[in-house]
Design an enzyme around this catalytic site. Structure first.
Site, mmCIF file in Angstrom:
data_model
loop_
_atom_site.group_PDB
_atom_site.id
_atom_site.type_symbol
_atom_site.label_atom_id
_atom_site.label_comp_id
_atom_site.label_asym_id
_atom_site.label_seq_id
_atom_site.Cartn_x
_atom_site.Cartn_y
_atom_site.Cartn_z
ATOM 1 C CE LYS A 38 60.764 54.514 23.207
ATOM 2 N NZ LYS A 38 60.001 53.561 23.979
ATOM 3 N NE ARG A 136 60.276 52.504 32.075
ATOM 4 C CZ ARG A 136 60.425 52.296 30.774
ATOM 5 N NH1 ARG A 136 61.636 52.173 30.232
ATOM 6 N NH2 ARG A 136 59.383 52.213 29.979
ATOM 7 C CE1 TYR A 267 94.741 62.378 19.652
ATOM 8 C CE2 TYR A 267 92.586 61.515 19.016
ATOM 9 C CZ TYR A 267 93.493 62.567 19.091
ATOM 10 O OH TYR A 267 93.132 63.795 18.603
ATOM 11 C CG MET A 315 85.089 64.281 18.489
ATOM 12 S SD MET A 315 85.334 65.943 19.124
ATOM 13 C CE MET A 315 85.932 65.632 20.758
HETATM 14 C C1 PLP Z 1 59.533 52.424 23.536
HETATM 15 C C2 PLP Z 1 58.283 51.882 24.071
HETATM 16 C C3 PLP Z 1 57.660 50.774 23.487
HETATM 17 C C4 PLP Z 1 58.253 49.997 22.340
HETATM 18 O O1 PLP Z 1 59.193 49.040 22.780
HETATM 19 P P1 PLP Z 1 59.905 48.092 21.713
HETATM 20 O O2 PLP Z 1 60.636 47.097 22.546
HETATM 21 O O3 PLP Z 1 60.828 48.945 20.917
HETATM 22 O O4 PLP Z 1 58.823 47.514 20.882
HETATM 23 C C5 PLP Z 1 56.443 50.391 24.000
HETATM 24 N N1 PLP Z 1 55.877 51.056 25.029
HETATM 25 C C6 PLP Z 1 56.448 52.114 25.614
HETATM 26 C C7 PLP Z 1 55.786 52.806 26.730
HETATM 27 C C8 PLP Z 1 57.691 52.560 25.161
HETATM 28 O O5 PLP Z 1 58.257 53.602 25.748
#
Ligand code: PLP
Length: 375
Positions: A38, A136, A267, A315
């Site tokens: 992701k 969560r 700046y 920037m």
């Molecule tokens: C991002 C994520 C992980 C991985 O976590 P790390 O700490 O980077 O290994 C595992 N499970 C879910 C659901 C995640 O969103």
């Protein structure tokens, strides 16, 4: 876009594969590793990273949203792709079109998937997200029985797995990890005995320090990119692991100038030179993910030496102090993150300077610059 920027993120596919192999060895022969790709693979480039992991034998990939999964499939990534955060109701057909595994946490989504499956004459395997202490996403353990009873009324939908997530797995021996695992495994025992399927909860932190939680699969993110989830505090354990950071960030000097004592820099003139000062101007600013928090506190590597950032990060520029260094010229290579000579600036070091974690640094820098894949 073919035109190159001054700034370049270099990602080593060999490092990604090396890290995957380490995590795979820890998981053991019977426990597959889901590579979490992701956030554009934590800034490393999702498709290229997934290809690297696939090349090392990875067959399970995790993303947050459906659009990321679609990009992986369009790039011919094979294997199981888990959509862990969800999708818009109008996109339900794409779950089938791209042969994805949805993670669900509400009944409306379950019904939507079941209806679509029936309409297509197919069956859809889903994984259920349990909230075992993260507060969560997911169903609370006491909501599970009613949820399962609801799912049983939906032909076309099959429970293929259960998943949860640890809030503190990077803290070795944390009570919440043991407790969360206990809660999750009770749910899993019940669901598996009735429906079969697989269970998974371990993230990098758990893979590295809580082997009892591996279940049927582990989900690794940060460790695959070469960092320990606990950051530099992981110390000795981390060194023993031999993970290799896969990303570096290089740029080049665009101008070098010397100013008299008393000159204010950038700046707000938040830095004032007490002596004559030579500054190298770098084409890197907060739009490139080099946070404004590095104003007057960041360091970069030039000619193998650490030099400090002076004044505010702008920037798309910042200034570093090269006073007294010989021959620094426009065009010279500058390492913002990574190794140059005997010096190294890690994502963890940058993270500490901005009171954050390596994850955020990798996303910020990786996702705001051009990437180049190297061996
Ligand atoms: C991002 C994520 C992980 C991985 O976590 P790390 O700490 O980077 O290994 C595992 N499970 C879910 C659901 C995640 O969103």
């Amino acid at each position: 876009m073919k035109q190159k920027s001054f700034n370049c993120i270099r990602v080593s596919s060999r490092a990604l594969q090396h890290n995957y192999n380490i995590i795979k060895d820890l998981a053991g022969a019977n426990v597959p590793v889901m590579a979490m790709v992701k956030a554009d693979a934590y800034g490393h480039g999702m498709v290229m990273a997934a290809q690297a992991f696939a090349g090392a034998g990875c067959k399970n990939f995790g993303v947050a949203e459906l659009r990321e999964a679609a990009i992986l499939r369009e790039a011919s990534i094979q294997g199981a792709i888990y959509v862990t955060l969800g999708f818009l109701p109008e996109d339900v057909g794409l779950i089938f079109h791209y042969d994805l595994i949805p993670v669900i946490y509400d009944f409306a989504t379950a019904r939507l998937l079941a209806d679509k499956a029936m309409a297509l004459g197919q069956e859809i395997g889903v994984h259920i997200k349990v909230d075992s202490g993260m507060s969560r996403l997911g169903l609370l353990p006491d909501e599970i029985p009613a949820f399962l009873a609801g799912l049983e009324t939906l032909p076309g939908l099959r429970i293929a797995g259960m998943m949860s997530h640890f809030p503190e797995a990077d803290v070795s021996g944390s009570a919440s990890t043991a407790r969360g695992y206990q809660i999750f495994s009770e749910v899993c025992r019940e669901v598996k005995s009735r429906f079969g399927g697989i269970c998974h909860i371990a993230n990098s932190g758990a893979v590295l320090s809580f082997p009892a939680s591996f279940c049927d699969m582990v989900r690794s993110g940060i460790s695959l990119y070469g960092y320990h989830p606990a950051g530099r505090s992981a110390g000795v354990i981390k060194d023993a692991l031999n993970l290799i950071p896969a990303m570096s960030f290089v740029t080049r000097v665009v101008q070098v100038k010397t100013f008299p004592a008393g000159s204010g820099v950038s700046y707000g003139h938040t830095y004032r030179a007490e002596e004559p000062i030579t500054l190298a101007v770098l084409p890197v600013g907060y739009e490139d993910g080099f946070s404004r928090l590095f104003s007057n506190r960041g360091q970069v590597l030039i000619h193998g030496q650490r030099v400090p950032v002076r004044g505010r990060v702008c920037m798309n520029m910042c200034m570093v102090d090269v006073t007294g260094m010989e021959n620094v010229r426009a065009g010279d290579e500058v390492v913002m993150m990574g190794r140059q000579g005997n010096e190294c600036i890690s994502a963890e070091e940058l993270a500490e300077r901005m009171a954050s974690i390596s994850y955020e640094v990798l996303c910020l820098i990786g996702n705001n610059n051009q990437r180049e894949y190297i061996e």
